[in-house]
Design an enzyme around this catalytic site. Structure first.
Site, PDB file in Angstrom:
ATOM      1  N   HIS A 265       0.840  -1.208   0.000  1.00 16.02           N
ATOM      2  CA  HIS A 265       0.000   0.000   0.000  1.00 16.02           C
ATOM      3  C   HIS A 265       0.875   1.258   0.000  1.00 16.02           C
ATOM      4  O   HIS A 265       0.737   2.130  -0.856  1.00 16.02           O
ATOM      5  CB  HIS A 265      -0.908  -0.035   1.236  1.00 16.02           C
ATOM      6  CG  HIS A 265      -1.825   1.142   1.353  1.00 16.02           C
ATOM      7  ND1 HIS A 265      -3.136   1.098   0.943  1.00 16.02           N
ATOM      8  CD2 HIS A 265      -1.624   2.402   1.795  1.00 16.02           C
ATOM      9  CE1 HIS A 265      -3.700   2.273   1.148  1.00 16.02           C
ATOM     10  NE2 HIS A 265      -2.800   3.093   1.677  1.00 16.02           N
ATOM     11  N   GLU A 266       1.773   1.329   0.951  1.00 18.40           N
ATOM     12  CA  GLU A 266       2.599   2.544   1.056  1.00 18.40           C
ATOM     13  C   GLU A 266       3.544   2.665  -0.141  1.00 18.40           C
ATOM     14  O   GLU A 266       3.812   3.773  -0.611  1.00 18.40           O
ATOM     15  CB  GLU A 266       3.377   2.551   2.380  1.00 18.40           C
ATOM     16  CG  GLU A 266       2.513   2.533   3.649  1.00 18.40           C
ATOM     17  CD  GLU A 266       1.457   3.628   3.724  1.00 18.40           C
ATOM     18  OE1 GLU A 266       1.673   4.722   3.156  1.00 18.40           O
ATOM     19  OE2 GLU A 266       0.388   3.392   4.335  1.00 18.40           O
ATOM     20  N   HIS A 269       1.685   4.422  -2.795  1.00 20.58           N
ATOM     21  CA  HIS A 269       1.700   5.878  -2.578  1.00 20.58           C
ATOM     22  C   HIS A 269       3.041   6.460  -3.028  1.00 20.58           C
ATOM     23  O   HIS A 269       3.112   7.478  -3.701  1.00 20.58           O
ATOM     24  CB  HIS A 269       1.547   6.194  -1.083  1.00 20.58           C
ATOM     25  CG  HIS A 269       0.140   6.173  -0.590  1.00 20.58           C
ATOM     26  ND1 HIS A 269      -0.860   6.917  -1.150  1.00 20.58           N
ATOM     27  CD2 HIS A 269      -0.436   5.512   0.457  1.00 20.58           C
ATOM     28  CE1 HIS A 269      -1.998   6.717  -0.474  1.00 20.58           C
ATOM     29  NE2 HIS A 269      -1.762   5.862   0.498  1.00 20.58           N
TER      30      HIS A 269
END
Ligand code: ZN
Length: 501
Positions: A265-266, A269
């Site tokens: 997820h990160e 980003h």
């Protein structure tokens, strides 16, 4: 580039340098700073924020902006130059409405609230955090007043994260989603073939989890020469220009999903920020288009890629090698179903795709009630638990697993949560277009090849930074504005298959 535009860029560069410096201090606060640093750090961040704000709203900036506006008037309205000036105008006009003293006070308060929230969460007791949150909501009400008149008291907050979006728009989208998602979850629970996720709920060595996460992040395309990973209580991504974008993760020694999907997820980003046109560094265009677009990137890598069957065709043998005792005899299909188990669970960041947006909708309603003043902060834990039961059918056993689980309110980030749910929609809308443009996408993912996917995202989304507002970007790329249909279709197909509906 014209002289006036160059001057505007120079002035904005100073603002962004100061902001980035404050960002590094905030990153440090959440990773390595000893607890004793809290008071001093709050002052440092407040001072830098006030300075950045003063530079942004200065007369000199206003004059440079006007000069640049007339200089680029004749250029193509879609050129970088015109878009840069337009975004600078938007940032300037918004900032001018807010006094620098408010900015400093807000940043000081939120920096102080952070360790209090951490402590409250550790003790599972909302009472510790009630006072700071009351002050934060009070400050947020003052903030909203600077933007009067507005259609809804929540609009100015939302606009900071999702430019151009109104509370009424979000409500309309959520109304459409909610009934469909509630119905899907009910179907899964009532008549789906049960999924056993005990295989991901074993003991997993932390260092091995870390190493495997790094291996995956690298394979996806996260550039460790322009980024790093550390540990924090709440995972986040923090970028200081395209050359330094940092992610954090956290570990659960008895649940594989936490760090594994948190890291993907990160990394999603971070790859967005690493992919922004380097020419936009230190300019108003050097940020994401919006937080929903930002979240579309993290959710895409975490879910559409990371929780897909194709992805694990490529990576499962390696994971089995790393955790031979735990997974050596578990077949791919059982593992795939385990990581996609639908559950009426308590923690948003660990929620499955089918229930995730329900976690967001309840926060959205509570934030609106706090801002409208119809909910006393003292009553927030009870309201949280009641809504949780209404939306998800379970009641959190304590505040840590309930109202205190997220960092956002301690940072004063009201208006932020809806962008998570919108990000899921944007991800699926983009994905439908990607599948058209890269017909053998699944096959490539199954071979562990992500260059084409990342290349597509770089070309169509990342490099633009905030040159386009979110709805405009979506329209340019997919041909329509925000729509829930691709997302709902995706959920139906995926979970219909996993649960034999
Ligand atoms: Zn995220």
């Amino acid at each position: 580039m014209g002289k006036k535009l160059e001057e505007l860029r120079r002035l904005f560069g100073v603002v962004i340098d100061i902001d980035s410096s404050a960002g590094v201090l905030e990153w440090d606060q959440q990773t390595y700073m000893p607890p004793g640093g809290a008071q001093g750090r709050a002052m440092q961040i407040a001072t830098l924020s006030r300075l950045a704000h003063e530079h942004l709203v200065a007369e000199e900036m206003g004059a440079a902006l006007e000069a640049a506006e007339s200089e680029v008037k004749a250029l193509d309205p879609n050129s970088d130059e015109v878009r840069l000036v337009r975004k600078a105008r938007r940032d300037f006009d918004k900032a001018r409405k807010v006094p620098s003293e408010w900015v400093a006070e807000f940043r000081r308060m939120t920096a102080l609230a952070h360790p209090v929230w951490e402590k409250a969460r550790e003790k599972a007791d909302f009472a510790y955090f009630q006072g700071p949150l009351e002050q934060i909501v009070e400050l947020r009400r003052d903030y909203v007043d600077f933007f009067a008149p507005y259609d809804h008291v929540y609009d100015p907050l939302l606009d900071d994260f999702e430019p151009g979006m109104k509370t009424a728009d979000v409500k309309a989208v959520f109304d459409e989603l909610r009934s469909e998602q509630v119905a899907l979850v009910r179907e899964i629970v009532d008549r789906g073939t049960p999924v056993d996720d005990s295989v991901v709920r074993q003991k997993f060595d932390e260092q091995r989890q870390w190493d495997f996460g790094v291996e995956v992040a690298k394979a996806l395309g996260f550039d460790f020469q322009r980024g790093r990973q550390d540990r924090s209580v709440h995972p986040f991504t923090s970028g200081f220009g395209t050359g330094d974008v940092r992610i954090t993760t956290r570990f659960d020694p008895t649940f594989l999903n936490t760090a594994l999907f948190g890291t993907m997820h990160e990394a999603g980003h971070a790859m967005y920020e690493q992919g922004i046109n380097r020419e936009f560094d230190r300019t108003p265009l050097g940020t994401a288009s919006s937080l929903a677009v930002h979240e579309s990137q993290s959710r895409m890598w975490e879910n559409l890629v990371g929780r897909s069957q194709a992805f694990w065709v490529a990576f499962y043998p390696r994971l089995q090698e790393v955790f031979a005792d735990q997974l050596g005899s578990v077949n791919l299909d059982d593992f795939y179903r385990a990581i996609n188990k639908v559950e009426r669970s308590l923690i948003r960041v660990e929620a499955d795709e089918a229930t995730y947006n329900l976690h967001i909708m309840l926060r959205f309603e509570l934030e609106i009630a706090m801002m409208e003043g119809t909910l006393d902060i003292a009553d927030l834990p009870d309201a949280w638990n009641a809504k949780f039961e209404e939306f998800l059918g379970v009641v959190p056993p304590d505040d840590a697993q309930g109202v205190l689980q997220d960092i956002h309110w301690s940072g004063g980030m009201l208006g932020y949560f809806p962008t998570y749910a919108l990000g899921n929609l944007v991800a699926c809308q983009l994905w439908a277009k990607i599948a058209e443009d890269i017909p053998d996408l699944d096959r490539r993912i199954a071979k562990g090849e992500f260059e084409d996917l990342l290349g597509w995202l770089r070309e169509n989304v990342h490099r633009h930074g905030s040159k386009f507002e979110p709805v405009e970007l979506l329209t340019v790329v997919t041909g329509t504005g925000l729509t829930a249909q691709p997302y709902l279709r995706y959920l139906r197909e995926k979970f219909g298959d996993i649960y034999n509906l």
